[in-house]
Each structure stands twice: as structure tokens, then as C-alpha cells.
Enzyme design. Structure first.
Site, PDB file in Angstrom:
ATOM      1  N   GLN A   1       2.260   0.515  -1.086  1.00 15.75           N
ATOM      2  CA  GLN A   1       1.249   1.324  -1.978  1.00 15.75           C
ATOM      3  C   GLN A   1       1.541   2.477  -2.246  1.00 15.75           C
ATOM      4  OE1 GLN A   1      -2.214   1.967   0.243  1.00 15.75           O
ATOM      5  NE2 GLN A   1      -3.755   1.890  -1.520  1.00 15.75           N
ATOM      6  N   GLY A   2       1.914   2.781  -3.672  1.00 14.66           N
ATOM      7  CA  GLY A   2       2.272   3.971  -4.222  1.00 14.66           C
ATOM      8  C   GLY A   2       1.038   4.676  -4.802  1.00 14.66           C
TER       9      GLY A   2
ATOM     10  N   SER B   1      -1.072   7.695  -2.795  1.00 16.24           N
ATOM     11  CA  SER B   1      -1.154   9.192  -2.429  1.00 16.24           C
ATOM     12  C   SER B   1       0.137  10.021  -2.788  1.00 16.24           C
ATOM     13  CB  SER B   1      -1.457   9.296  -1.048  1.00 16.24           C
ATOM     14  OG  SER B   1      -2.508   8.414  -0.525  1.00 16.24           O
TER      15      SER B   1
ATOM     16  N   GLU C   1      -9.680  -3.160   0.296  1.00 15.87           N
ATOM     17  CA  GLU C   1      -8.800  -2.599   1.553  1.00 15.87           C
ATOM     18  C   GLU C   1      -9.709  -1.930   2.469  1.00 15.87           C
ATOM     19  OE1 GLU C   1      -6.721   1.179   0.514  1.00 15.87           O
ATOM     20  OE2 GLU C   1      -5.930   1.375   2.453  1.00 15.87           O
TER      21      GLU C   1
ATOM     22  N   SER D   1     -10.783   8.785   3.935  1.00  7.35           N
ATOM     23  CA  SER D   1     -11.083   9.344   5.267  1.00  7.35           C
ATOM     24  C   SER D   1     -12.355   9.119   5.527  1.00  7.35           C
ATOM     25  CB  SER D   1     -10.582  10.758   5.349  1.00  7.35           C
ATOM     26  OG  SER D   1     -11.489  11.376   4.601  1.00  7.35           O
ATOM     27  N   ASN D   2     -12.812   9.185   6.845  1.00  8.59           N
ATOM     28  CA  ASN D   2     -14.206   9.027   7.293  1.00  8.59           C
ATOM     29  C   ASN D   2     -15.051  10.171   6.599  1.00  8.59           C
ATOM     30  OD1 ASN D   2     -13.281   7.054   8.606  1.00  8.59           O
ATOM     31  ND2 ASN D   2     -13.998   7.567  10.745  1.00  8.59           N
ATOM     32  N   GLU D   3     -14.534  11.261   6.701  1.00  2.68           N
ATOM     33  CA  GLU D   3     -15.330  12.354   5.839  1.00  2.68           C
ATOM     34  C   GLU D   3     -15.740  12.151   4.615  1.00  2.68           C
ATOM     35  OE1 GLU D   3     -12.464  13.141   7.402  1.00  2.68           O
ATOM     36  OE2 GLU D   3     -13.453  13.924   9.147  1.00  2.68           O
TER      37      GLU D   3
HETATM   38  C1  LIG Z   1      -0.686   6.742   8.719  1.00  2.08           C
HETATM   39  C2  LIG Z   1      -0.930   6.949   7.183  1.00  2.08           C
HETATM   40  C3  LIG Z   1      -0.566   5.999   6.529  1.00  2.08           C
HETATM   41  C4  LIG Z   1      -0.806   6.047   5.056  1.00  2.08           C
HETATM   42  N1  LIG Z   1      -0.398   5.116   4.059  1.00  2.08           N
HETATM   43  C5  LIG Z   1      -0.616   5.232   2.802  1.00  2.08           C
HETATM   44  C6  LIG Z   1      -0.072   4.434   1.809  1.00  2.08           C
HETATM   45  O1  LIG Z   1       0.828   3.363   2.278  1.00  2.08           O
HETATM   46  N2  LIG Z   1      -0.138   4.516   0.790  1.00  2.08           N
HETATM   47  C7  LIG Z   1      -0.942   5.563  -0.062  1.00  2.08           C
HETATM   48  O2  LIG Z   1      -0.977   5.684  -1.222  1.00  2.08           O
HETATM   49  N3  LIG Z   1      -1.485   6.309   0.957  1.00  2.08           N
HETATM   50  C8  LIG Z   1      -1.327   6.232   2.359  1.00  2.08           C
HETATM   51  N4  LIG Z   1      -1.925   7.192   3.201  1.00  2.08           N
HETATM   52  C9  LIG Z   1      -2.681   8.294   2.601  1.00  2.08           C
HETATM   53  C10 LIG Z   1      -4.038   8.357   2.957  1.00  2.08           C
HETATM   54  O3  LIG Z   1      -4.695   7.421   1.940  1.00  2.08           O
HETATM   55  C11 LIG Z   1      -4.438   9.866   2.653  1.00  2.08           C
HETATM   56  O4  LIG Z   1      -3.803  10.433   4.001  1.00  2.08           O
HETATM   57  C12 LIG Z   1      -5.842  10.085   2.709  1.00  2.08           C
HETATM   58  O5  LIG Z   1      -6.598   9.444   1.601  1.00  2.08           O
HETATM   59  C13 LIG Z   1      -6.455  11.514   2.776  1.00  2.08           C
HETATM   60  O6  LIG Z   1      -5.812  12.152   2.141  1.00  2.08           O
HETATM   61  P1  LIG Z   1      -4.674  13.555   2.386  1.00  2.08           P
HETATM   62  O7  LIG Z   1      -3.874  13.359   3.671  1.00  2.08           O
HETATM   63  O8  LIG Z   1      -3.984  14.144   0.997  1.00  2.08           O
HETATM   64  O9  LIG Z   1      -5.896  14.755   3.010  1.00  2.08           O
HETATM   65  P2  LIG Z   1      -6.784  15.571   2.071  1.00  2.08           P
HETATM   66  O10 LIG Z   1      -7.220  14.799   1.094  1.00  2.08           O
HETATM   67  O11 LIG Z   1      -6.253  17.037   1.828  1.00  2.08           O
HETATM   68  O12 LIG Z   1      -7.818  15.825   3.389  1.00  2.08           O
HETATM   69  C14 LIG Z   1      -7.664  16.802   4.440  1.00  2.08           C
HETATM   70  C15 LIG Z   1      -8.962  16.729   5.131  1.00  2.08           C
HETATM   71  O13 LIG Z   1     -10.100  17.225   4.316  1.00  2.08           O
HETATM   72  C16 LIG Z   1     -11.154  16.263   4.245  1.00  2.08           C
HETATM   73  N5  LIG Z   1     -11.827  16.134   2.848  1.00  2.08           N
HETATM   74  C17 LIG Z   1     -11.160  16.148   1.818  1.00  2.08           C
HETATM   75  N6  LIG Z   1     -12.013  16.234   0.882  1.00  2.08           N
HETATM   76  C18 LIG Z   1     -12.913  16.356   1.395  1.00  2.08           C
HETATM   77  C19 LIG Z   1     -14.389  16.307   0.784  1.00  2.08           C
HETATM   78  N7  LIG Z   1     -14.829  16.306  -0.476  1.00  2.08           N
HETATM   79  N8  LIG Z   1     -15.609  16.274   1.692  1.00  2.08           N
HETATM   80  C20 LIG Z   1     -15.201  16.621   3.114  1.00  2.08           C
HETATM   81  N9  LIG Z   1     -14.058  16.549   3.561  1.00  2.08           N
HETATM   82  C21 LIG Z   1     -13.079  16.276   2.704  1.00  2.08           C
HETATM   83  C22 LIG Z   1     -10.505  14.980   4.745  1.00  2.08           C
HETATM   84  O14 LIG Z   1     -11.347  13.998   5.386  1.00  2.08           O
HETATM   85  C23 LIG Z   1      -9.326  15.284   5.718  1.00  2.08           C
HETATM   86  O15 LIG Z   1      -9.954  15.275   6.913  1.00  2.08           O
HETATM   87  C24 LIG Z   1      -1.587   7.127   4.644  1.00  2.08           C
HETATM   88  C25 LIG Z   1      -1.967   8.323   5.397  1.00  2.08           C
HETATM   89  C26 LIG Z   1      -1.752   8.023   6.818  1.00  2.08           C
HETATM   90  C27 LIG Z   1      -2.084   9.151   7.657  1.00  2.08           C
END
Ligand SMILES: Cc1cc2nc3c(=O)[nH]c(=O)nc-3n(C[C@H](O)[C@H](O)[C@H](O)COP(=O)(O)OP(=O)(O)OC[C@H]3O[C@@H](n4cnc5c(N)ncnc54)[C@H](O)[C@@H]3O)c2cc1C
Length: 400
Positions: free
Chosen positions: A126-127, A129, A248, A385-387
Site C-alpha cells: 500500500q503506497g 503515506s 482496513e 492513528s488513535n488520536e
Molecule cells: C509499522 C507501520 C506500518 C505502516 N504501514 C503503512 C503502509 O503499508 N502503507 C502506508 O501507506 N502507510 C503505512 N503506515 C503509515 C501510517 O498510516 C502513518 O504512520 C499514520 O497514518 C500516521 O502518520 P504519520 O506517521 O505521518 O504521523 P503524523 O500524521 O505526523 O502524526 C504524528 C502524531 O501526531 C498525531 N496527530 C496528527 N494529526 C493530529 C490531529 N489532527 N489531531 C490530534 N493528533 C494528531 C498523530 O496521532 C501522531 O501521534 C505505517 C505506519 C507504521 C508505524
């Protein structure tokens, strides 16, 4: 509202149980119990066994290999799979791209991909992020520019994805790419399918905190993708992505898995009590904690059953998915914290499990306690994310 199983549902549960007892290979079950890493070949092997029984992609429409099960049957199947220590199939194939192609795919795309996806003849990644586009996914910047030349009608991709799980094994990627940046950021996103062998794709591993390598960065350098590989319409990929993210999250609470882990914790508690490791005061404290977890798990299970019952009558299940995701993943993490606490220093041991040993689940589980604790940190991040789920709950359920 009726939360008990009917006689038909109980018979169905027995049928699933009997199948799993017969069909699940012992070595896969052992790996699951010991929390050993499952390789691609393990997951493919099991999914093909399920597929031969017609149970690999049960929630797809029947004409594409699904089962016309009730929500209660789906719940029972998931729970029995977890209790039997059966691996889950590839979520990218089963829960993400499969349902998307069933709904949005062209006849040619369905013909080419659906049966191969169900049987994992094609392994997908899945591409979505990107650096700077995770929670705020619509900010993604990797471009797909349409070009017509002697090589045909193509998009040319440039940019980067991140966290792409299993990209190192993938035959194909489904992803979101920016075909237009002039309007609102949700517009101008296109959902594309791309062959990972296409020239210009580079996969670079990311080592995660558990020491594993499941995640990757993927770079695109003038990667040519035929326009026939658009799913839905150009510029309408956000609608396709929303449908995919809904699938998902389905079943993400994984209550069966937590119940199975709780029973392992209980077995561990008994053993540490019997061999005198725990003092009476420690026993009492542990019993209290396990009772607390059990009560919360039961409450979560009843909530899920209520959602299932509401879904059967056409109401409210989607709005509750965020609650189930938050609470279910918190419970999964709580289990890993408890086992780490119980295992103490033994939880850091890395000695492999003796395959000649009996069926006693505890030793392997203790040895895997620390890596397992670390790996389960991710469940509250991915799938939204849970947030972010709490924001959804605040907005859609509480009207805040
Ligand atoms: C092990 C792992 C596997 C993954 N696999 C895939 C994959 O196969 N394909 C893919 O596309 N993606 C994948 N992901 C990406 C995943 O979907 C993202 O990590 C996730 O959506 C969070 O985005 P971010 O890492 O950019 O964090 P950010 O969006 O930068 O968030 C950082 C922190 O800020 C909090 N936050 C952000 N915005 C808000 C808001 N508006 N209100 C409150 N809190 C907020 C978040 O909850 C988090 O705690 C994977 C991630 C992990 C860790």
C-alpha cells in the site's frame, strides 16, 4: 437486541472449529503461539489453504469469491481463527485492494487481479503515506503526470512513499498519486496500480523498534504507469481511498486475538504461582490486573456484538468502527505490557523455541515478550492513528 448465538450460529462455529483443527499446519500454529515472525511463504501457504475452502476472502461479494455470511458469522469466523492461532491473510490483498477492485475496478482489472489477489499469486503493498502526509494524507505530493508519446498513454511518477509495509516482497503496489494540484487537496488525487518491477522504483528498508524489517521507503524516479491502471476516475482517488480505509479498519479490534492472549497470560499466572515464583502479594496484584483486563475485554466484546447486531439491521456500525479501533488496539497493547511485566528479565531472552518441545505455549511467548511489546506499539498508529480516531468520534458521534 439479541446477543446470544442461535443454534445455527453455534453449528457454524463448530464447523469452523473443526476445519481449523484439521487444516491449520502445526508449524504455522507453533509460530503464531511463539510470536515468531511469519515469512511471506507462511502467509501465502495458509491463505491458499483458506482459499481452497472458499474462506480466504469471505467479505468480498459472492461473485468474486466471498461468502454470503451474516455479520454474526463473520464475527464467529474471526474469533475462531484467532483462538486457533491461525495467521491472518495479507491485509493488503484481503481487506484493502480486493474490496476496492470489486467496487471500482474495470472488468479487465477484475479479470486480471481478483482471483490472483485472493490466492496471493500477486502480493500487494500500500503506497499511501509520504513524509509529511500521514494523518493528513490528502497533503500527498508524489506526482503522476500524464504523457502521451510513442510508448503509449502513461503517467510518469516522481516522488516518495514511506512506511510501505512488505514493499520488499510486493509484486504490485496500489497507491495514491497527485495528478492535479490546482484545486482542494482532496481533489486531483488518483488511485493507481503499479507493477513493482517497473524501472525507476527503488525500495529502501526501514528497521523498526522491534528489530524487524517490514517497513520501507519507496522512491519513484520517472516511473511509467499505463493509464489503464487507474482505479475509478483520474482525480477521484480520494473517494476510492476512503472506501479502502473503511475496509482496513473493519475487524481491527481483534478481540479473538486478545482473548487468546489473555488465556496465555492466565496459563503463565498459574505456572508462576505453582512454581513459587510469585509471592502471595504479587499473586493478588496480578489476579486483580487480569480481572480488570478480562472485564474490559468482555465489555469490548459486547460492544462489538452490539455493532454486529446493529449492522445486521442496517444501522450505525461504521460510526462505531473508530471506538472499536481505539479500544481494541489499547487492549492489544495492554496484553503486551502485562506479559512483559510478568516475564521480567526472561522476557529479554532471545533463545529460539525448541520445536521438539510439547504444545506448552508459555516458554516461546515469554522469550518473545520484549520484541512483541515493541512491535505492537504500531497498532495505535497505522490504519489511522488513535488520536485521529478520537477526533472522528468527537465529530461524528459526539457532535463536538
Ligand atoms: C509499522 C507501520 C506500518 C505502516 N504501514 C503503512 C503502509 O503499508 N502503507 C502506508 O501507506 N502507510 C503505512 N503506515 C503509515 C501510517 O498510516 C502513518 O504512520 C499514520 O497514518 C500516521 O502518520 P504519520 O506517521 O505521518 O504521523 P503524523 O500524521 O505526523 O502524526 C504524528 C502524531 O501526531 C498525531 N496527530 C496528527 N494529526 C493530529 C490531529 N489532527 N489531531 C490530534 N493528533 C494528531 C498523530 O496521532 C501522531 O501521534 C505505517 C505506519 C507504521 C508505524
Amino acid at each position: 437486541m439479541k446477543l446470544d448465538f442461535t443454534p445455527e450460529e453455534t453449528a457454524f462455529r463448530d464447523e469452523v472449529r473443526a476445519f481449523l483443527k484439521e487444516a491449520l499446519p502445526g508449524d504455522l500454529r507453533r509460530k503464531m503461539i511463539d510470536r515468531e515472525h511469519l515469512g511471506k511463504e507462511d502467509i501465502v501457504r495458509w491463505q491458499r489453504i483458506l482459499n481452497a475452502r472458499g474462506w480466504a476472502v469471505t467479505h468480498w461479494p459472492v461473485e468474486y469469491g466471498g461468502q454470503a455470511w451474516t455479520p454474526a458469522q463473520r464475527y464467529i469466523f474471526q474469533e475462531e481463527m484467532a483462538l486457533a492461532h491461525a495467521p491472518e491473510g495479507s491485509p493488503f490483498n484481503v481487506n484493502m485492494i480486493g474490496p476496492v477492485l470489486c467496487k471500482f475496478g474495470t472488468p479487465a482489472q477484475k479479470e486480471k487481479f481478483l482471483a490472483a489477489t485472493a490466492n496471493i499469486d500477486i502480493w500487494w503493498c500500500q503506497g499511501f503515506s509520504e513524509p509529511g502526509a500521514g494523518s493528513d494524507l490528502a497533503s500527498l505530493k508524489t506526482t503522476a503526470v500524464r504523457v502521451k508519446d510513442s510508448g503509449g498513454d502513461h503517467y510518469v511518477l516522481n516522488g516518495q512513499k514511506i512506511w510501505t509495509t512488505q514493499a520488499q516482497h510486493a509484486d504490485w503496489m496500489f497507491g495514491l498519486f497527485r495528478t492535479d494540484s490546482s484545486g482542494r487537496k482532496q481533489q486531483g488525487i488518483t488511485f493507481l496500480l503499479l507493477d513493482m518491477k517497473t524501472p525507476g522504483i527503488t525500495v529502501r528498508p526501514i528497521e523498526t523498534i522491534d528489530g524487524g524489517h517490514d517497513a520501507n521507503e519507496v522512491f519513484f524516479d520517472d516511473v511509467r504507469v499505463p493509464v489503464d491502471n487507474v482505479v475509478g476516475e483520474e482525480g477521484k482517488g480520494w473517494d476510492v481511498a476512503k472506501h479502502l480505509l473503511g475496509s482496513e479498519r473493519s475487524g481491527i479490534a481483534r478481540i479473538g486475538l486478545s482473548k487468546e492472549r489473555l488465556s496465555q497470560l492466565r496459563a503463565l499466572e498459574r505456572r508462576l504461582t505453582d512454581d513459587g515464583t510469585l509471592t502471595p502479594a504479587e499473586q493478588a496484584r496480578l489476579a486483580h490486573k487480569l480481572a480488570e483486563v478480562e472485564v474490559e475485554l468482555r465489555a469490548l466484546e459486547l460492544t462489538q456484538l452490539r455493532v454486529v447486531a446493529a449492522d445486521a439491521h442496517g444501522g450505525g456500525a461504521n460510526a462505531a468502527a473508530s471506538i472499536l479501533k481505539v479500544k481494541g488496539t489499547e487492549m492489544q497493547q495492554r496484553m503486551t505490557e502485562l506479559v512483559l511485566e510478568l516475564a521480567g528479565p526472561a522476557g529479554l531472552a532471545t533463545a529460539p523455541h525448541d520445536p521438539a518441545g510439547g504444545d506448552d505455549a508459555e516458554d516461546g511467548w515469554v522469550a518473545a515478550a520484549a520484541p512483541f511489546y515493541f512491535t505492537m506499539r504500531k497498532v495505535s498508529i497505522f490504519g489511522g492513528s488513535n488520536e485521529i480516531q478520537k477526533n472522528i468520534i468527537a465529530k461524528t458521534l459526539l457532535g463536538l
